[in-house]
Enzyme design. Structure first.
Site, PDB file in Angstrom:
ATOM      1  N   GLY A  27       2.888  -0.039  -2.622  1.00 40.12           N
ATOM      2  CA  GLY A  27       1.603  -0.121  -3.480  1.00 40.12           C
ATOM      3  C   GLY A  27       2.106   0.717  -4.894  1.00 40.12           C
ATOM      4  N   GLN A  28       1.281   1.491  -5.387  1.00 41.14           N
ATOM      5  CA  GLN A  28       1.402   1.920  -6.995  1.00 41.14           C
ATOM      6  C   GLN A  28       2.856   2.263  -7.132  1.00 41.14           C
ATOM      7  OE1 GLN A  28      -0.986   0.947  -8.513  1.00 41.14           O
ATOM      8  NE2 GLN A  28      -2.391   2.311  -8.773  1.00 41.14           N
ATOM      9  N   ASP A  78       5.593  -4.560   3.091  1.00 42.79           N
ATOM     10  CA  ASP A  78       4.307  -3.798   3.158  1.00 42.79           C
ATOM     11  C   ASP A  78       3.472  -4.473   4.203  1.00 42.79           C
ATOM     12  OD1 ASP A  78       2.688  -1.975   0.817  1.00 42.79           O
ATOM     13  OD2 ASP A  78       1.311  -2.861   2.371  1.00 42.79           O
ATOM     14  N   GLY A 133       6.782  -0.092   1.352  1.00 39.93           N
ATOM     15  CA  GLY A 133       5.548   0.358   0.783  1.00 39.93           C
ATOM     16  C   GLY A 133       5.616  -0.231  -0.497  1.00 39.93           C
ATOM     17  N   ILE A 164       9.353   9.303   0.066  1.00 33.32           N
ATOM     18  CA  ILE A 164       8.228   9.806  -1.090  1.00 33.32           C
ATOM     19  C   ILE A 164       6.800  10.111  -0.129  1.00 33.32           C
ATOM     20  CG2 ILE A 164       7.161   9.310  -3.266  1.00 33.32           C
ATOM     21  CD1 ILE A 164       9.176   7.644  -3.964  1.00 33.32           C
ATOM     22  N   GLY A 210       5.605   1.877  -5.092  1.00 34.19           N
ATOM     23  CA  GLY A 210       6.562   0.559  -4.584  1.00 34.19           C
ATOM     24  C   GLY A 210       6.682  -0.353  -5.714  1.00 34.19           C
ATOM     25  N   ARG A 247      -2.512  17.401   0.373  1.00 32.17           N
ATOM     26  CA  ARG A 247      -1.442  16.447   0.761  1.00 32.17           C
ATOM     27  C   ARG A 247      -1.343  16.577   2.420  1.00 32.17           C
ATOM     28  NH1 ARG A 247       0.854  18.925  -3.685  1.00 32.17           N
ATOM     29  NH2 ARG A 247       1.487  17.574  -5.232  1.00 32.17           N
ATOM     30  N   ASN A 303       3.526  11.695   1.298  1.00 30.22           N
ATOM     31  CA  ASN A 303       3.157  12.862   1.564  1.00 30.22           C
ATOM     32  C   ASN A 303       2.467  13.099   2.813  1.00 30.22           C
ATOM     33  OD1 ASN A 303       3.822  14.737  -0.678  1.00 30.22           O
ATOM     34  ND2 ASN A 303       2.163  13.431  -1.983  1.00 30.22           N
ATOM     35  N   HIS A 362       7.239  20.661  -1.416  1.00 31.08           N
ATOM     36  CA  HIS A 362       6.076  19.950  -2.561  1.00 31.08           C
ATOM     37  C   HIS A 362       4.643  20.314  -2.144  1.00 31.08           C
ATOM     38  CE1 HIS A 362       5.439  17.044  -5.573  1.00 31.08           C
ATOM     39  NE2 HIS A 362       4.673  16.337  -4.361  1.00 31.08           N
TER      40      HIS A 362
HETATM   41  P1  A3D Z   1      -0.467   3.296  -2.349  1.00 28.69           P
HETATM   42  O1  A3D Z   1      -0.735   2.522  -3.643  1.00 28.69           O
HETATM   43  O2  A3D Z   1      -1.629   3.652  -1.428  1.00 28.69           O
HETATM   44  O3  A3D Z   1       0.619   2.561  -1.539  1.00 28.69           O
HETATM   45  C1  A3D Z   1       0.976   2.739  -0.271  1.00 28.69           C
HETATM   46  C2  A3D Z   1       1.301   1.337   0.404  1.00 28.69           C
HETATM   47  O4  A3D Z   1       1.874   1.566   1.635  1.00 28.69           O
HETATM   48  C3  A3D Z   1       0.119   0.423   0.474  1.00 28.69           C
HETATM   49  O5  A3D Z   1       0.327  -0.752  -0.183  1.00 28.69           O
HETATM   50  C4  A3D Z   1       0.102   0.317   2.078  1.00 28.69           C
HETATM   51  O6  A3D Z   1      -0.381  -0.847   2.405  1.00 28.69           O
HETATM   52  C5  A3D Z   1       1.381   0.616   2.508  1.00 28.69           C
HETATM   53  N1  A3D Z   1       1.339   0.801   3.943  1.00 28.69           N
HETATM   54  C6  A3D Z   1       0.512   1.598   4.536  1.00 28.69           C
HETATM   55  N2  A3D Z   1       0.899   1.603   6.064  1.00 28.69           N
HETATM   56  C7  A3D Z   1       2.152   0.889   5.864  1.00 28.69           C
HETATM   57  C8  A3D Z   1       3.091   0.741   7.172  1.00 28.69           C
HETATM   58  N3  A3D Z   1       2.599   1.187   8.343  1.00 28.69           N
HETATM   59  N4  A3D Z   1       4.121   0.064   6.793  1.00 28.69           N
HETATM   60  C9  A3D Z   1       4.321  -0.396   5.380  1.00 28.69           C
HETATM   61  N5  A3D Z   1       3.386  -0.153   4.498  1.00 28.69           N
HETATM   62  C10 A3D Z   1       2.350   0.415   4.738  1.00 28.69           C
HETATM   63  O7  A3D Z   1       0.139   4.808  -2.641  1.00 28.69           O
HETATM   64  P2  A3D Z   1       1.243   5.249  -3.518  1.00 28.69           P
HETATM   65  O8  A3D Z   1       2.216   4.239  -3.860  1.00 28.69           O
HETATM   66  O9  A3D Z   1       0.627   5.850  -4.799  1.00 28.69           O
HETATM   67  O10 A3D Z   1       1.709   6.530  -2.833  1.00 28.69           O
HETATM   68  C11 A3D Z   1       2.510   6.383  -1.789  1.00 28.69           C
HETATM   69  C12 A3D Z   1       2.975   7.804  -1.123  1.00 28.69           C
HETATM   70  O11 A3D Z   1       3.557   8.624  -1.974  1.00 28.69           O
HETATM   71  C13 A3D Z   1       1.448   8.571  -0.534  1.00 28.69           C
HETATM   72  O12 A3D Z   1       1.857   9.060   0.444  1.00 28.69           O
HETATM   73  C14 A3D Z   1       1.510   9.478  -1.679  1.00 28.69           C
HETATM   74  O13 A3D Z   1       0.727  10.802  -1.394  1.00 28.69           O
HETATM   75  C15 A3D Z   1       2.894  10.003  -2.107  1.00 28.69           C
HETATM   76  N6  A3D Z   1       3.246  10.637  -3.164  1.00 28.69           N
HETATM   77  C16 A3D Z   1       4.226  11.411  -3.041  1.00 28.69           C
HETATM   78  C17 A3D Z   1       4.693  12.033  -4.266  1.00 28.69           C
HETATM   79  C18 A3D Z   1       5.608  13.075  -4.286  1.00 28.69           C
HETATM   80  O14 A3D Z   1       6.184  13.628  -5.385  1.00 28.69           O
HETATM   81  C19 A3D Z   1       6.568  13.609  -2.933  1.00 28.69           C
HETATM   82  C20 A3D Z   1       4.077  11.847  -5.510  1.00 28.69           C
HETATM   83  C21 A3D Z   1       3.088  10.792  -5.615  1.00 28.69           C
HETATM   84  C22 A3D Z   1       2.669  10.273  -4.402  1.00 28.69           C
END
Ligand code: A3D
Length: 320
Positions: free
Chosen positions: A12-13, A34, A10, A119, A15, A89, A121, A176
């Site tokens: 994204g933000q 990704d 992943g 990480i 990652g 979530r 959710n 969480h």
């Molecule tokens: P985001 O910036 O959307 O990044 C997610 C990435 O996952 C994107 O670049 C997608 O292309 C990629 N992706 C989607 N499907 C796949 C796949 N099958 N294989 C590989 N990559 C894929 O999200 P984010 O980085 O802001 O957040 C990521 C996750 O963390 C989300 O589920 C959030 O809800 C979670 N999160 C958890 C916490 C905790 O404290 C536990 C805090 C903040 C965010």
């Protein structure tokens, strides 16, 4: 000795921020994976180009192929969908469960010896599912939430008391989510428990209760402000703290979503508890004693997580 290899599933933000932090701290060489073509490659190149100014030695690469994570020492999983305003979530459950299946299989095939930090959710259910799909040992698969929830609690407390965050310790247990359990009795300023600080007149019980509630709502507060996604700087920093403890065998005592089998009256269940993280992964689950109120809050948090795991099993019969 070769540098450790860190695979970020992943890009994204969170990652991207993980990659930047891992580079700045020189934790190892980083591979960003990704499904979005160009995103991991672009972020890897951008961070690599910051190296001459930031002066780190670490390679950065981006990929859409699991073969490139081969032999990773640490995998940090953020793949999936993040919350949008108004989404809980748990709304993410069905979508991200499918993602955990492909990620779990990818890690099992190419990085079976890695320490895996989830990480994505809803955290406690996704870390359970990721462990099931990957088949890795339980002590090598955990979830990041408690470090973040505790950091938020510590930040709010340090602001309230106008003291350094370094001197504030805080304890958050349970799942969480809205039922997380910030443990006031075990949270301190320089060793002085919060209830004593109320008696000393540093704050009032009402203010403390408000801080506890703000901690529980900490993720939603950021989602409401950002409007287009969820928190990423603090979540990434928290996971890096866990990864560093593993890679350097620091044996830090950190709260995280760990497999609890025996402690807290639980038989084989992932939930947020204090742990020791070292070269063996989750080396120990620290069982603390709780009073009646704390135990009741913890139990209802565990029940909420059990509900999510049940829902996962219903969605994917192969997990049942
Ligand atoms: P985001 O910036 O959307 O990044 C997610 C990435 O996952 C994107 O670049 C997608 O292309 C990629 N992706 C989607 N499907 C796949 C796949 N099958 N294989 C590989 N990559 C894929 O999200 P984010 O980085 O802001 O957040 C990521 C996750 O963390 C989300 O589920 C959030 O809800 C979670 N999160 C958890 C916490 C905790 O404290 C536990 C805090 C903040 C965010």
């Amino acid at each position: 000795m070769a540098r450790p290899k860190i695979a970020l599933i992943g890009a994204g933000q969170i990652g991207g921020t993980l990659a930047h932090l891992a580079a700045l701290k020189e934790l190892g060489d980083v591979v960003l994976f990704d499904i979005a073509e160009g995103t991991p490659e672009g972020k890897a190149l951008d961070i690599a180009e910051s190296g001459p100014s930031a002066k780190f030695d670490a390679t950065m690469s981006g990929t859409q192929s699991y073969t490139d994570i081969a032999g990773a020492d640490v995998c940090i999983v953020t793949a999936g969908v993040a919350r949008k305003p108004g989404m809980s979530r748990d709304d993410l459950l069905g979508i991200n469960l499918k993602v955990m299946k492909s990620v779990g299989e990818g890690i099992a095939a190419h990085a079976p010896d890695a320490f895996v930090i989830c990480i994505t959710n809803p955290l406690d259910a996704m870390v359970w599912a990721l462990r099931e799909f990957s088949g890795l040992p339980h002590e090598k698969v955990c979830g990041m939430a408690g470090v973040l929830d505790s950091a938020r609690f510590r930040h709010f407390l340090a602001s309230e008391f106008n003291v350094s965050m370094k001197d504030v310790t805080a304890f958050v247990l349970g799942g969480h989510g809205d039922t997380m359990v910030p443990l006031v009795r075990y949270s301190t300023v320089a060793g002085i428990p919060l209830p004593d600080l109320v008696k000393m007149g540093w704050t009032t019980q009402d203010k403390l209760d408000a801080i506890v509630q703000r901690t529980r709502d900490g993720g939603a507060e950021i989602v409401g402000l950002l409007k287009t996604g969820s928190a990423f700087y603090a979540p990434a920093t928290s996971a890096i703290e866990m990864a560093e403890s593993y890679l350097k065998d620091q044996k830090r005592v950190l709260p995280c979503a760990a497999f609890v089998d025996g402690a807290y009256g639980l038989n084989g269940f992932y939930v947020g508890v204090p742990t020791v993280i070292g070269a063996g992964g989750i080396e120990r689950v620290v069982e603390i004693s709780m009073n009646k109120d704390e135990q009741a809050m913890f139990d209802s948090s565990v029940d909420a997580v059990k509900g999510l795991v049940k829902a996962c099993k219903e969605i994917d019969a192969s997990l049942a």
